[in-house]
Motif scaffolding. Structure first.
Motif, short mmCIF file in Angstrom:
data_model
loop_
_atom_site.label_atom_id
_atom_site.label_comp_id
_atom_site.label_asym_id
_atom_site.label_seq_id
_atom_site.Cartn_x
_atom_site.Cartn_y
_atom_site.Cartn_z
N ILE A 82 -4.12 50.10 42.89
CA ILE A 82 -5.46 49.61 43.19
C ILE A 82 -6.29 50.80 43.69
O ILE A 82 -5.84 51.57 44.52
CB ILE A 82 -5.47 48.45 44.21
CG1 ILE A 82 -6.88 47.91 44.39
CG2 ILE A 82 -4.81 48.86 45.51
CD1 ILE A 82 -6.96 46.59 45.13
N TRP A 119 -13.84 46.69 45.59
CA TRP A 119 -13.27 45.35 45.69
C TRP A 119 -13.68 44.75 47.03
O TRP A 119 -13.64 45.44 48.05
CB TRP A 119 -11.75 45.39 45.62
CG TRP A 119 -11.21 45.81 44.30
CD1 TRP A 119 -10.75 47.05 43.96
CD2 TRP A 119 -11.08 45.01 43.13
NE1 TRP A 119 -10.34 47.06 42.65
CE2 TRP A 119 -10.53 45.82 42.11
CE3 TRP A 119 -11.36 43.67 42.83
CZ2 TRP A 119 -10.26 45.34 40.83
CZ3 TRP A 119 -11.10 43.21 41.55
CH2 TRP A 119 -10.56 44.02 40.58
N ASP A 121 -13.28 43.03 50.53
CA ASP A 121 -12.14 43.16 51.45
C ASP A 121 -11.13 42.03 51.31
O ASP A 121 -9.92 42.27 51.28
CB ASP A 121 -12.63 43.24 52.90
CG ASP A 121 -13.37 44.55 53.18
OD1 ASP A 121 -13.18 45.52 52.43
OD2 ASP A 121 -14.14 44.58 54.16
N ARG A 124 -9.26 42.44 47.96
CA ARG A 124 -8.37 43.61 48.08
C ARG A 124 -7.12 43.24 48.89
O ARG A 124 -6.01 43.58 48.53
CB ARG A 124 -9.09 44.78 48.76
CG ARG A 124 -8.18 45.98 49.05
CD ARG A 124 -8.93 47.11 49.69
NE ARG A 124 -9.77 47.79 48.73
CZ ARG A 124 -9.34 48.69 47.84
NH1 ARG A 124 -8.06 49.01 47.81
NH2 ARG A 124 -10.15 49.26 47.00
#
Length: 135
Positions: A82, A119, A121, A124
């Motif tokens: 990521i 992204w 929070d 993510r």
């Protein structure tokens, strides 16, 4: 693999030779990604897409054996990495132990104008949680 779903090969997936027409695999890949968002991350594309999106920025696929009408594929998805606004995924499909395709793709989180942005929070955190489950 982190997430797996079954995909039955239907008549609509096949060409006149009775095997999957390769662009249909890309639909199956997207269906798997969309199902993963919905089921594992608990965030449907319908919720994301009014203001944001997660288009595929890059995809690389290797087809290893044909799939035929009636086959049931097990398509597995694993998170590779990521980034700030990107997500690397690896998917594999098999049928009765035989590999059918492998693909690596990068999704990008974008705003309504198609510009990448980080992204959120909460999302993510869900992705990172899924990554940790697999390690």
């Amino acid at each position: 693999m982190l997430y797996t779903r079954k995909q039955k090969i239907k008549f609509k997936h096949c060409d006149p030779a009775g095997i999957v027409f390769y662009p249909r695999y890309f639909e199956m890949i997207n269906d798997t990604v969309e199902a993963w968002f919905d089921e594992a991350l608990e965030l449907s594309f319908a919720t994301i897409h009014p203001d944001h999106g997660v288009p595929t920025g890059e995809i690389q696929t290797r087809f290893t054996a044909p799939s035929r009408l009636g086959d049931v594929l097990n398509i597995s998805l694993e998170i590779q990495r990521i980034g700030t606004a990107s997500l690397g995924l690896h998917l594999e499909a098999e049928c009765e132990g035989e590999a059918r395709f492998m693909t690596s793709l990068t999704l990008v989180y974008v705003d309504a104008q198609g510009k990448s942005e980080p992204w959120p929070d909460a999302l993510r955190a869900r992705i990172l949680s899924d990554m940790e489950k697999n390690q």
